[in-house]
Design a protein around this motif. Structure first.
Motif, PDB file in Angstrom:
ATOM      1  N   LEU A 102       0.988  -1.257   0.139  1.00 23.54           N
ATOM      2  CA  LEU A 102       0.120   0.055   0.028  1.00 23.54           C
ATOM      3  C   LEU A 102       0.714   1.556  -0.186  1.00 23.54           C
ATOM      4  N   LEU A 103       2.373   1.606   0.213  1.00 22.35           N
ATOM      5  CA  LEU A 103       3.023   2.703   0.744  1.00 22.35           C
ATOM      6  C   LEU A 103       3.403   2.465  -0.663  1.00 22.35           C
ATOM      7  N   GLY A 104       3.870   1.474  -1.234  1.00 21.40           N
ATOM      8  CA  GLY A 104       4.366   1.874  -2.493  1.00 21.40           C
ATOM      9  C   GLY A 104       3.060   2.069  -3.633  1.00 21.40           C
ATOM     10  N   GLY A 105       1.801   2.241  -3.363  1.00 19.39           N
ATOM     11  CA  GLY A 105       0.547   2.196  -4.563  1.00 19.39           C
ATOM     12  C   GLY A 105       0.544   0.500  -5.301  1.00 19.39           C
ATOM     13  N   PHE A 106       1.303  -0.438  -5.009  1.00 16.78           N
ATOM     14  CA  PHE A 106       0.920  -1.135  -5.881  1.00 16.78           C
ATOM     15  C   PHE A 106      -0.131  -1.787  -5.547  1.00 16.78           C
ATOM     16  N   THR A 107      -0.952  -1.841  -6.659  1.00 11.94           N
ATOM     17  CA  THR A 107      -2.181  -2.643  -6.776  1.00 11.94           C
ATOM     18  C   THR A 107      -1.820  -4.716  -7.712  1.00 11.94           C
ATOM     19  N   ASN A 108      -0.698  -4.632  -7.839  1.00 14.89           N
ATOM     20  CA  ASN A 108      -0.410  -5.727  -8.764  1.00 14.89           C
ATOM     21  C   ASN A 108       0.304  -6.734  -7.481  1.00 14.89           C
ATOM     22  N   ILE A 109      -0.097  -6.640  -6.245  1.00 13.90           N
ATOM     23  CA  ILE A 109       0.309  -7.641  -4.977  1.00 13.90           C
ATOM     24  C   ILE A 109      -0.240  -8.820  -4.951  1.00 13.90           C
ATOM     25  N   GLU A 110      -0.634 -10.015  -4.902  1.00 12.42           N
ATOM     26  CA  GLU A 110      -1.616 -10.299  -4.474  1.00 12.42           C
ATOM     27  C   GLU A 110      -0.854 -11.247  -2.865  1.00 12.42           C
ATOM     28  N   ALA A 111      -1.016 -10.549  -2.106  1.00 15.12           N
ATOM     29  CA  ALA A 111      -0.162 -11.059  -0.317  1.00 15.12           C
ATOM     30  C   ALA A 111      -1.179 -12.169  -0.064  1.00 15.12           C
ATOM     31  N   ARG A 112      -0.502 -13.526   0.376  1.00 13.66           N
ATOM     32  CA  ARG A 112      -1.354 -14.143   0.686  1.00 13.66           C
ATOM     33  C   ARG A 112      -0.652 -14.714   2.472  1.00 13.66           C
ATOM     34  N   PRO A 113      -1.815 -15.096   3.239  1.00 11.49           N
ATOM     35  CA  PRO A 113      -1.250 -15.470   4.698  1.00 11.49           C
ATOM     36  C   PRO A 113      -1.087 -16.655   4.592  1.00 11.49           C
ATOM     37  N   THR A 114      -0.598 -16.986   3.993  1.00 16.96           N
ATOM     38  CA  THR A 114      -0.566 -18.975   4.024  1.00 16.96           C
ATOM     39  C   THR A 114       1.935 -18.650   3.812  1.00 16.96           C
ATOM     40  N   ALA A 115       1.449 -20.459   3.543  1.00 17.60           N
ATOM     41  CA  ALA A 115       3.045 -20.817   3.134  1.00 17.60           C
ATOM     42  C   ALA A 115       2.971 -22.001   2.280  1.00 17.60           C
ATOM     43  N   ALA A 116       3.925 -21.537   1.387  1.00 15.93           N
ATOM     44  CA  ALA A 116       3.201 -22.523  -0.711  1.00 15.93           C
ATOM     45  C   ALA A 116       4.391 -24.051  -0.354  1.00 15.93           C
ATOM     46  N   GLY A 117       3.606 -25.127  -0.154  1.00 19.27           N
ATOM     47  CA  GLY A 117       3.814 -25.836  -0.232  1.00 19.27           C
ATOM     48  C   GLY A 117       3.530 -27.038  -0.988  1.00 19.27           C
ATOM     49  N   ALA A 118       4.191 -28.578  -0.357  1.00 15.71           N
ATOM     50  CA  ALA A 118       3.943 -29.346  -1.468  1.00 15.71           C
ATOM     51  C   ALA A 118       2.605 -29.907  -2.100  1.00 15.71           C
ATOM     52  N   ALA A 119       1.985 -29.504  -0.768  1.00 17.09           N
ATOM     53  CA  ALA A 119       0.233 -30.700  -0.275  1.00 17.09           C
ATOM     54  C   ALA A 119      -0.504 -29.493   0.517  1.00 17.09           C
ATOM     55  N   PRO A 120      -1.631 -29.744   0.273  1.00 18.23           N
ATOM     56  CA  PRO A 120      -2.693 -28.510   1.306  1.00 18.23           C
ATOM     57  C   PRO A 120      -2.654 -29.130   2.369  1.00 18.23           C
ATOM     58  N   GLY A 121      -2.639 -28.228   3.368  1.00 19.53           N
ATOM     59  CA  GLY A 121      -2.384 -28.928   5.118  1.00 19.53           C
ATOM     60  C   GLY A 121      -2.434 -28.012   6.123  1.00 19.53           C
ATOM     61  N   THR A 122      -2.007 -28.213   6.423  1.00 16.75           N
ATOM     62  CA  THR A 122      -1.673 -26.796   7.792  1.00 16.75           C
ATOM     63  C   THR A 122       0.196 -27.006   7.840  1.00 16.75           C
ATOM     64  N   ILE A 123       0.578 -25.728   8.348  1.00 13.77           N
ATOM     65  CA  ILE A 123       1.512 -25.626   9.587  1.00 13.77           C
ATOM     66  C   ILE A 123       2.107 -24.782  10.321  1.00 13.77           C
ATOM     67  N   THR A 124       2.999 -24.930  11.741  1.00 11.39           N
ATOM     68  CA  THR A 124       3.035 -24.908  12.979  1.00 11.39           C
ATOM     69  C   THR A 124       3.710 -23.112  12.312  1.00 11.39           C
ATOM     70  N   VAL A 125       3.832 -22.180  13.262  1.00  8.65           N
ATOM     71  CA  VAL A 125       4.408 -20.979  12.541  1.00  8.65           C
ATOM     72  C   VAL A 125       5.181 -20.463  14.350  1.00  8.65           C
ATOM     73  N   PRO A 126       5.791 -20.746  14.797  1.00  9.53           N
ATOM     74  CA  PRO A 126       6.652 -20.291  15.672  1.00  9.53           C
ATOM     75  C   PRO A 126       6.357 -18.685  16.026  1.00  9.53           C
ATOM     76  N   GLN A 127       5.865 -18.328  16.742  1.00  9.36           N
ATOM     77  CA  GLN A 127       5.494 -16.334  17.229  1.00  9.36           C
ATOM     78  C   GLN A 127       6.999 -15.710  17.655  1.00  9.36           C
ATOM     79  N   LEU A 128       7.430 -15.581  16.798  1.00 11.38           N
ATOM     80  CA  LEU A 128       8.751 -13.952  17.337  1.00 11.38           C
ATOM     81  C   LEU A 128       8.445 -12.921  18.245  1.00 11.38           C
ATOM     82  N   ASP A 129       9.003 -12.813  19.686  1.00 11.17           N
ATOM     83  CA  ASP A 129       8.590 -11.758  20.123  1.00 11.17           C
ATOM     84  C   ASP A 129       9.341 -10.617  19.354  1.00 11.17           C
ATOM     85  N   PRO A 130       8.629  -9.437  17.697  1.00  9.49           N
ATOM     86  CA  PRO A 130       9.086  -8.197  17.333  1.00  9.49           C
ATOM     87  C   PRO A 130       9.716  -7.617  18.030  1.00  9.49           C
ATOM     88  N   THR A 131       9.889  -7.161  19.489  1.00 10.56           N
ATOM     89  CA  THR A 131      10.269  -6.285  20.006  1.00 10.56           C
ATOM     90  C   THR A 131      11.594  -6.129  20.425  1.00 10.56           C
TER      91      THR A 131
END
Length: 272
Positions: A102-131
């Motif tokens: 959005l800051l760059g004014g891009f309308t051609n970026i499709e951001a997906r909050p997922t992982a790309a993998g070999a097959a559909p499913g779920t993956i565990t994402v550790p939560q790092l402290d951003p501070t």
């Protein structure tokens, strides 16, 4: 900080003018955030190579986009008629990725909050402290049932059913082969170029064999992080001797010449 700096509440989000536009980043991040803060850019040699690979109107898939420091480069290169699908499974980096689009004014970026993998499913994402200081771009993911974290969906690139694809870029901390396995139909149909991280010498032969079996030639591309001509004019190299270990891969039927070491054996490695 300079007058163009905006620090947001929470202590982990900063916005500054950078080489490729105004960017949000985490100043506590050891590589991407630190580089954007000090130099106004991240891995500019890699950015330049990616711009060389794509053309206006291309479709690009990026697995492991992090906050989008290279996503915006690709989006600018493919232009309004092109498209960049950017996967990022970490929650806060994903939110920054969206902010940077959005800051760059891009309308051609499709951001997906997922992982790309070999097959559909779920993956565990550790939560790092951003501070707290960390290498947020170097997080290794565990399959669901492993380490503590949040479950995140896994999708295949094939499920996108892309009408065309010029480039697949994957920087997913050892899961590059999984990304390719989930893109076999896309690779067979469109024969995109591949740009893959392969930075663990003991595991490098496996990915080399994997890519060769898809009918690709490979070259090492090892851009260093520090650019003496960086956007802020900083002269100190805080990343001495550090850079990326990536492979550029082109379909073997494509006539191409690259000024880089070609990978001819499974045990190839770019440095002694």
């Amino acid at each position: 900080m300079t007058d163009d700096t905006l620090d947001l509440p929470g202590g982990f989000a900063r916005i500054r003018n950078c080489r490729h536009g105004r960017m949000m980043y985490n100043p506590n991040d050891a590589y991407v955030g630190r580089s954007l803060d000090l130099y106004g850019e991240y891995s500019e040699a890699e950015a330049a190579f990616l711009r060389f690979l794509v053309r206006p109107g291309d479709i690009v898939v990026e697995a492991g986009a992090n906050i989008g420091s290279l996503t915006v480069v690709l989006a600018a290169a493919v232009g309004a008629d092109g498209w960049v699908v950017a996967y990022e499974p970490q929650r806060i980096p994903f939110q920054m990725l969206c902010s940077n689009a959005l800051l760059g004014g891009f309308t051609n970026i499709e951001a997906r909050p997922t992982a790309a993998g070999a097959a559909p499913g779920t993956i565990t994402v550790p939560q790092l402290d951003p501070t707290r200081p960390n290498n947020f771009g170097g997080l290794s993911l565990c399959r669901s049932g492993g380490a503590e974290g949040l479950p995140v969906a896994v999708e295949t690139i094939d499920s996108l059913a892309l009408p065309r694809c010029r480039l697949i870029k994957a920087d997913v901390e050892g899961m590059e082969a999984d990304v390719l396995d989930g893109a076999r139909e896309t690779i067979a149909r469109h024969r995109p170029m591949l740009y893959l991280e392969n930075d663990q010498r003991d595991r490098a032969p496996d990915l080399i064999r994997h890519v060769r079996a898809l009918g690709y030639r490979m070259w090492w591309h090892t851009p260093v992080y520090f650019n003496p001509a960086n956007a802020r004019g900083a002269t100190e190299n805080v990343f001495p001797g550090e850079g990326a270990f990536n492979m550029f891969c082109a379909p073997q039927e494509l006539a191409i010449r690259i000024n880089a070491p070609e990978i001819l054996t499974d045990d190839s490695w770019p440095v002694a």
